[in-house]
Design a protein around this motif. Structure first.
Motif, mmCIF file in Angstrom:
data_model
loop_
_atom_site.group_PDB
_atom_site.id
_atom_site.type_symbol
_atom_site.label_atom_id
_atom_site.label_comp_id
_atom_site.label_asym_id
_atom_site.label_seq_id
_atom_site.Cartn_x
_atom_site.Cartn_y
_atom_site.Cartn_z
ATOM 1 N N ARG A 1 -27.323 8.008 34.732
ATOM 2 C CA ARG A 1 -25.866 7.405 34.736
ATOM 3 C C ARG A 1 -25.815 5.985 35.162
ATOM 4 O O ARG A 1 -26.602 5.793 36.345
ATOM 5 C CB ARG A 1 -25.103 8.230 35.900
ATOM 6 C CG ARG A 1 -23.612 7.914 35.801
ATOM 7 C CD ARG A 1 -22.700 8.809 36.315
ATOM 8 N NE ARG A 1 -22.448 9.979 35.703
ATOM 9 C CZ ARG A 1 -21.635 10.081 34.522
ATOM 10 N NH1 ARG A 1 -21.063 9.082 33.933
ATOM 11 N NH2 ARG A 1 -21.828 11.114 33.800
ATOM 12 N N LEU A 2 -25.264 5.118 34.458
ATOM 13 C CA LEU A 2 -25.318 3.644 34.618
ATOM 14 C C LEU A 2 -24.028 3.448 35.464
ATOM 15 O O LEU A 2 -22.965 3.763 34.738
ATOM 16 C CB LEU A 2 -25.601 2.875 33.563
ATOM 17 C CG LEU A 2 -26.624 3.156 32.488
ATOM 18 C CD1 LEU A 2 -26.558 2.350 31.246
ATOM 19 C CD2 LEU A 2 -28.039 2.925 33.316
ATOM 20 N N TYR A 3 -23.890 2.750 36.575
ATOM 21 C CA TYR A 3 -22.800 2.465 37.229
ATOM 22 C C TYR A 3 -22.545 0.973 36.875
ATOM 23 O O TYR A 3 -23.303 -0.133 37.207
ATOM 24 C CB TYR A 3 -23.002 2.695 38.669
ATOM 25 C CG TYR A 3 -23.222 4.002 39.053
ATOM 26 C CD1 TYR A 3 -22.097 4.859 39.104
ATOM 27 C CD2 TYR A 3 -24.412 4.692 39.013
ATOM 28 C CE1 TYR A 3 -21.714 6.102 39.301
ATOM 29 C CE2 TYR A 3 -24.197 6.233 39.182
ATOM 30 C CZ TYR A 3 -23.234 7.004 39.493
ATOM 31 O OH TYR A 3 -23.253 8.322 39.591
ATOM 32 N N ILE A 4 -21.370 0.700 36.293
ATOM 33 C CA ILE A 4 -21.006 -0.520 35.644
ATOM 34 C C ILE A 4 -19.852 -1.435 36.134
ATOM 35 O O ILE A 4 -18.954 -0.602 36.671
ATOM 36 C CB ILE A 4 -20.693 -0.388 34.249
ATOM 37 C CG1 ILE A 4 -21.963 0.324 33.633
ATOM 38 C CG2 ILE A 4 -20.371 -1.546 33.461
ATOM 39 C CD1 ILE A 4 -21.776 1.001 32.181
ATOM 40 N N SER A 5 -19.793 -2.377 36.521
ATOM 41 C CA SER A 5 -18.565 -3.298 36.629
ATOM 42 C C SER A 5 -18.180 -3.989 35.716
ATOM 43 O O SER A 5 -19.055 -4.448 35.033
ATOM 44 C CB SER A 5 -19.305 -4.117 38.025
ATOM 45 O OG SER A 5 -20.134 -5.063 37.828
ATOM 46 N N GLY A 6 -17.046 -4.427 35.430
ATOM 47 C CA GLY A 6 -16.652 -5.319 34.598
ATOM 48 C C GLY A 6 -15.820 -4.630 33.444
ATOM 49 O O GLY A 6 -15.384 -5.439 32.594
ATOM 50 N N LEU A 7 -15.582 -3.274 33.552
ATOM 51 C CA LEU A 7 -15.051 -2.598 32.324
ATOM 52 C C LEU A 7 -13.870 -2.054 32.904
ATOM 53 O O LEU A 7 -13.819 -1.643 33.921
ATOM 54 C CB LEU A 7 -15.849 -1.409 31.733
ATOM 55 C CG LEU A 7 -17.087 -1.988 30.830
ATOM 56 C CD1 LEU A 7 -18.049 -0.745 30.646
ATOM 57 C CD2 LEU A 7 -16.653 -2.816 29.665
ATOM 58 N N ALA A 8 -12.654 -2.195 32.193
ATOM 59 C CA ALA A 8 -11.508 -1.779 32.676
ATOM 60 C C ALA A 8 -11.424 -0.356 32.652
ATOM 61 O O ALA A 8 -10.670 0.376 33.351
ATOM 62 C CB ALA A 8 -10.304 -2.278 32.013
ATOM 63 N N LYS A 9 -11.815 0.456 31.483
ATOM 64 C CA LYS A 9 -11.799 1.708 31.125
ATOM 65 C C LYS A 9 -12.759 2.741 31.669
ATOM 66 O O LYS A 9 -12.610 3.930 31.929
ATOM 67 C CB LYS A 9 -11.708 2.065 29.988
ATOM 68 C CG LYS A 9 -10.512 1.549 29.131
ATOM 69 C CD LYS A 9 -10.555 1.775 27.792
ATOM 70 C CE LYS A 9 -9.234 1.248 26.879
ATOM 71 N NZ LYS A 9 -9.229 1.764 25.525
ATOM 72 N N THR A 10 -13.787 2.274 32.358
ATOM 73 C CA THR A 10 -14.784 3.164 32.708
ATOM 74 C C THR A 10 -15.649 2.544 33.874
ATOM 75 O O THR A 10 -15.770 1.345 33.711
ATOM 76 C CB THR A 10 -15.826 3.725 31.905
ATOM 77 O OG1 THR A 10 -16.493 4.701 32.363
ATOM 78 C CG2 THR A 10 -16.751 2.655 31.053
ATOM 79 N N ASN A 11 -16.215 3.186 34.850
ATOM 80 C CA ASN A 11 -17.184 2.544 35.930
ATOM 81 C C ASN A 11 -18.643 3.194 35.700
ATOM 82 O O ASN A 11 -19.438 2.667 36.597
ATOM 83 C CB ASN A 11 -16.653 2.615 37.257
ATOM 84 C CG ASN A 11 -16.403 4.195 37.631
ATOM 85 O OD1 ASN A 11 -16.752 4.930 37.013
ATOM 86 N ND2 ASN A 11 -16.079 4.293 39.072
ATOM 87 N N SER A 12 -18.681 4.084 34.916
ATOM 88 C CA SER A 12 -20.042 4.643 34.690
ATOM 89 C C SER A 12 -20.229 5.342 33.227
ATOM 90 O O SER A 12 -19.091 5.658 32.717
ATOM 91 C CB SER A 12 -20.361 5.655 35.730
ATOM 92 O OG SER A 12 -19.757 6.933 35.523
#
Length: 185
Positions: free
Chosen positions: A117-128
């Motif tokens: 699971r990649l935890y992401i910042s900067g996307l409005a619709k998802t964080n992972s």
């Protein structure tokens, strides 16, 4: 009607005795941070293993990757040559859009595939998002994404790794891993 078994179709498919488990739930303090250590080519050269170790070299996580991803990871780690990667455009695009992968956590094993699971910042619709590890490892290494797994996941991956090697050896003993003519059919 053809009643014979096409053994060539089993070359890259290995049947595992253990059932797949659901995605692991964890707390951040349960995670072990892992770092790239090396590459292991087993008897099944179609599935090399990227070896990740913790800082103390107490835990080793074998991650099955494709030969292409293994080659990319090796070339990216070679500091004596000019840095080149197929991930450069992706990295530049992510940076221009303000997207960053904060961490990657190994969370599931299904058959012979590990998922992270990649935890992401900067996307409005998802964080992972969850991806097969063999599809994301060289990108994570290129971007310097911190890699984590639980001790339980590391143990289960070692069993999966042993089963892959054992299965490849059995196929080789039956002559199923022979190279054939060298032509693509």
């Amino acid at each position: 009607m053809k009643d014979t078994l096409d053994l060539n179709s089993f070359k890259s498919q290995i049947i595992f005795a253990q059932q797949s488990q659901e995605e692991e739930t964890f707390h951040q303090e349960d995670l072990v941070q892992l770092f790239p250590y090396g590459l292991s080519v087993t008897t099944d050269v179609a599935r090399p293993f990227l070896l990740l170790k913790d800082e103390a070299h107490q835990y080793t996580l074998p991650v099955a990757v494709s030969p292409i991803d293994a080659g990319v990871a090796l070339s990216q780690s070679n500091k004596s040559i000019l840095q080149s990667s197929p991930h450069k455009f992706t990295a530049m695009l992510m940076e221009s859009m303000g997207i960053e992968i904060k961490q990657a956590v190994f969370v599931e094993i299904k058959g012979s595939h590990q998922y992270l699971r990649l935890y992401i910042s900067g996307l409005a619709k998802t964080n992972s998002m969850k991806l097969r590890a063999d599809e994301a490892m060289s990108l994570c290494l290129y971007l310097g994404v911190p890699l984590f797994a639980t001790k339980n996941f590391i143990g289960r991956s070692r069993v999966m790794s042993a089963e892959v090697e054992s299965g490849a050896q059995k196929l080789q003993n039956f002559g199923l891993m022979d190279k054939g003519s060298g032509y693509l059919n």
